[in-house]
Write an enzyme that holds these catalytic residues in place. Structure first.
Site, PDB file in Angstrom:
ATOM      1  N   TRP A 273      -2.112  -7.525   3.157  1.00 39.43           N
ATOM      2  CA  TRP A 273      -3.094  -6.903   2.272  1.00 39.43           C
ATOM      3  C   TRP A 273      -2.518  -5.759   1.443  1.00 39.43           C
ATOM      4  O   TRP A 273      -3.254  -5.129   0.704  1.00 39.43           O
ATOM      5  CB  TRP A 273      -4.264  -6.383   3.121  1.00 39.43           C
ATOM      6  N   ASP A 274      -1.236  -5.467   1.570  1.00 35.31           N
ATOM      7  CA  ASP A 274      -0.645  -4.286   0.924  1.00 35.31           C
ATOM      8  C   ASP A 274      -1.242  -3.008   1.509  1.00 35.31           C
ATOM      9  O   ASP A 274      -1.434  -2.016   0.807  1.00 35.31           O
ATOM     10  CB  ASP A 274      -0.859  -4.332  -0.589  1.00 35.31           C
ATOM     11  N   TYR A 275      -1.521  -3.037   2.819  1.00 34.30           N
ATOM     12  CA  TYR A 275      -2.090  -1.886   3.513  1.00 34.30           C
ATOM     13  C   TYR A 275      -0.970  -0.985   4.048  1.00 34.30           C
ATOM     14  O   TYR A 275      -0.748  -0.864   5.253  1.00 34.30           O
ATOM     15  CB  TYR A 275      -2.998  -2.346   4.652  1.00 34.30           C
TER      16      TYR A 275
END
Length: 668
Positions: free
Chosen positions: A347-349
């Site tokens: 998620w590009d977290y």
């Protein structure tokens, strides 16, 4: 009155001059103590706290502009030049303010008047900014105590340029320190795995960190271009000579995850350094600011996702130490402890915030603590010596992927306290709109997508990501008032949509003409990636406001003490918007001993002050542009006044008003 300082160099703003790498104090003409701001986060601890109470909740309303300086470095992306994001927080010491511009120039200003003392231009190669706007968040400093007071380069200013060079300058003159590296600089491309031939995907955007005579740097890597992005290696260089002292690779053996260091104690924490990766994936890089504990000899490194962000089928396993807070021994780079905030990130977290070091008092006992913010909106608190969580963290079941070749992590770590500071998923019944028509359109759009909570894996159908890929919390970090036991953080609340596009599908072969979405190549994987904000037909977010908030967390109990919307859209829209809607934010807060929190960060052109105890807005002032930067504070030596300083230059990717201003406020 100035609060008592810890007896540890580099922990609070006001410390004895004997602290070689920490801030100093000097007596002003009226007996006022001059207090400095010698590191991006105030001091190496990253707490964004000024131990000054000249400006209080009672008198903050009288703040006025003391001086304004214009750098001249701004671009809207036209004329063949890349755009600019002015995100720098200056440092101040010895009566001089030092900062960097988006073009990488370093300027030295008189801290009392804003007059320019010198400027240095590294002539950054702007042609490498083909995927990212130019930015530089600041500089760092180091004092060589072995040199005489007037010797060249006794005090050094370090700049990590966007085109990946580490440069050392004489703080008095702005001249290069010729004994550092080669003619005053070190090429940071050298020795990095997977560096592309065109050098357009490896950058430096954050200020270096300095600890025990070492300059520690991470890197900024362009997302989703290909599987084999450059390594996210973290390195330490000798502050005097520029020699490489150690390097640390963040990714474990991805080809054989069973050989990865075993987790011990709390979930996600590992005990040893990672071996070099055996597959092509890269990144896991530290693009945010690194914090340092001088006394304990530790550096605290926040890492991002392994490449590419949204398809992990070719990087199996949890991808330790990506998406983690990692404590490294400053002198060797060996791992002291680590905790992974998101397993096998899809998620590009990123762990995007600078770690904030502070002392927590619990049951009469002082605990050395570190707070780490994440794009998930969660705030994790640990004992910074051992890595033990200060509040329970549980592994919760997470949805499975429905994409061929993807194996999502079956669980994800979730802190029980504090609760998440951002919503954790979006359902059709949560849809919002200005009218019932666009609300209905949002409801139908959400229903057409996969949306099973915060950790719903990306899909070919399209997946709601909430918080979206800008966070949650981002690089602005948090502010800590340890005496009051409060952490203040700003969070974004904007939902996004991530869609995986099979590489052989007709959509993958069509040119992208949709200005509301970005399509990334993610070369060498089966899928391209489309990312977009989840919007209504009117262009407003489909999730309910506020679209950002400012929150205060009680670090003793883990409870959220207050929460208020932050910012407005009034400077972007043709009609006034309610203050309860808030605005997306980039940048962070500053806390002061006077009980005041200062923050801009929103898309409007405003600096605001809040009561740290209640969240009540106390004051605001108009800025000449939006300020996607974190404010800082100091007390000047000459006039004995406390200043609040912020860079107001806008953000090209947020489409806010651009500028080149540094604005200082003080009391009458």
């Amino acid at each position: 009155m100035i609060r008592p300082a810890f007896a540890i160099c580099g922990t609070l703003l006001v410390l004895p001059l004997a602290c070689e790498s920490g801030p100093g104090t000097t007596e002003g003409p009226r007996g006022a103590v001059a207090a400095e701001w010698p590191a991006y986060g105030g001091s190496p601890d990253g707490a964004h706290f000024a131990a000054l109470d000249d400006i209080t909740r009672d008198n903050v309303r009288t703040l006025r502009v003391a001086w304004t300086y214009r750098t001249g470095d701004v671009s809207d992306g036209s004329g063949g030049r890349p755009g600019t994001n002015f995100e720098a927080t200056p440092i101040m010491l010895d009566g001089t303010l030092y900062t960097s511009t988006p073009f990488g120039r370093v300027v030295a200003l008189d801290a009392e008047t804003g007059a320019e003392r010198w400027a240095f231009d590294p002539h950054v190669n702007q042609r490498i900014a083909t995927h990212d706007a130019l930015t530089s968040r600041g500089v760092a400093t180091w004092l060589d105590s072995t040199r005489a007071g007037v010797a060249p380069c006794r005090r050094r200013i370090f700049l990590a340029t966007f085109d990946a060079r580490l440069i050392a300058l004489d703080a008095r003159t702005g001249e290069r320190c010729a004994d550092f590296g080669k003619l005053g600089e070190v090429d940071l491309h050298a020795g990095v795995r997977n560096i592309g031939f065109d050098l357009t995907d490896y950058h430096e955007s954050s200020a270096p960190s300095v600890v025990r005579g070492l300059v520690v740097v991470g890197s900024a890597i362009s997302d989703n271009r290909r599987l084999d992005e450059p390594s996210g290696v973290v390195r330490a260089f000798d502050a005097r000579t520029g020699a490489l002292r150690w390097s640390w690779e963040p990714l474990v053996d991805l080809a054989r995850p069973e050989s990865a260091p075993k987790q011990r104690g709390a979930p996600g924490r590992v005990a040893s350094a990672a071996p070099a990766p055996a597959v092509r994936a890269g990144a896991g890089n530290t693009w945010s600011t690194i914090s340092a504990d001088e006394e304990r000899g530790l550096v605290f490194v926040p890492t991002g996702s392994a490449s590419p962000d949204h398809f992990g089928g070719m990087r199996p396993g949890p991808n330790l130490h990506a998406n983690s807070i990692v404590a490294l021994h400053a002198e060797t780079g060996a791992v002291a402890w680590a905790f992974q905030l998101v397993h096998h990130d899809l998620w590009d977290y990123d762990a995007s915030s600078q770690p904030a070091l502070f002392t927590l008092t619990r049951d009469g006992r002082s605990i050395p603590a570190v707070a780490q913010g994440s794009k998930t909106g969660s705030l994790f608190l640990f004992n910074r010596e051992t890595g033990e969580p200060l509040f329970p963290i549980e592994e919760r079941a997470a949805p499975a992927s429905d994409v061929a070749g993807e194996q999502a992590s079956p669980t994800q770590p979730v802190p029980l306290r504090p609760r998440s500071l951002a919503p954790q998923g979006l359902k059709p019944e949560d849809a919002w709109g200005v009218t019932f028509l666009d609300r209905g359109a949002c409801r139908r759009r959400i229903a057409s997508l996969r949306s099973d909570g915060i950790f719903t894996p990306p899909s070919v159908r399209g997946t709601v990501e909430y918080p979206g890929f800008i966070g949650g919390m981002n690089w602005g970090g948090v502010a800590v008032d340890a005496a009051r036991g409060l952490i203040v953080a700003n969070t974004n609340r904007i939902a996004g949509v991530v869609t995986l596009i099979p590489r052989e599908s007709p959509e993958a072969k069509r040119p992208n003409k949709d200005w509301t979405a970005l399509v990334y190549a993610a070369d060498s994987t089966p899928y391209m990636v489309k990312r977009e904000i989840l919007r209504s037909p009117l262009g407003a977010p489909c999730n309910p406001p506020p679209w950002s908030a400012l929150s205060a967390v009680d670090v003793t109990t883990g409870e959220v003490k207050w929460e208020v919307p932050l910012g407005t859209l009034r400077d972007l829209t043709w009609f006034p918007t309610p203050s309860t809607w808030g605005s997306p934010t980039l940048g962070g807060p500053l806390a002061t001993a006077g009980g005041v929190v200062f923050i801009a960060a929103a898309m409007d052109h405003t600096l605001r002050a809040f009561d740290i105890e209640t969240g009540r807005e106390l004051w605001h002032a108009s800025l000449p542009a939006s300020a996607q930067a974190t404010p800082m504070s100091y007390r000047a030596r000459v006039g004995g006044k406390q200043f609040i300083v912020i860079s107001a230059g806008g953000h090209q990717e947020m489409h806010s008003r651009l500028g080149d201003y540094i604005v200082a406020f003080t009391l009458p």
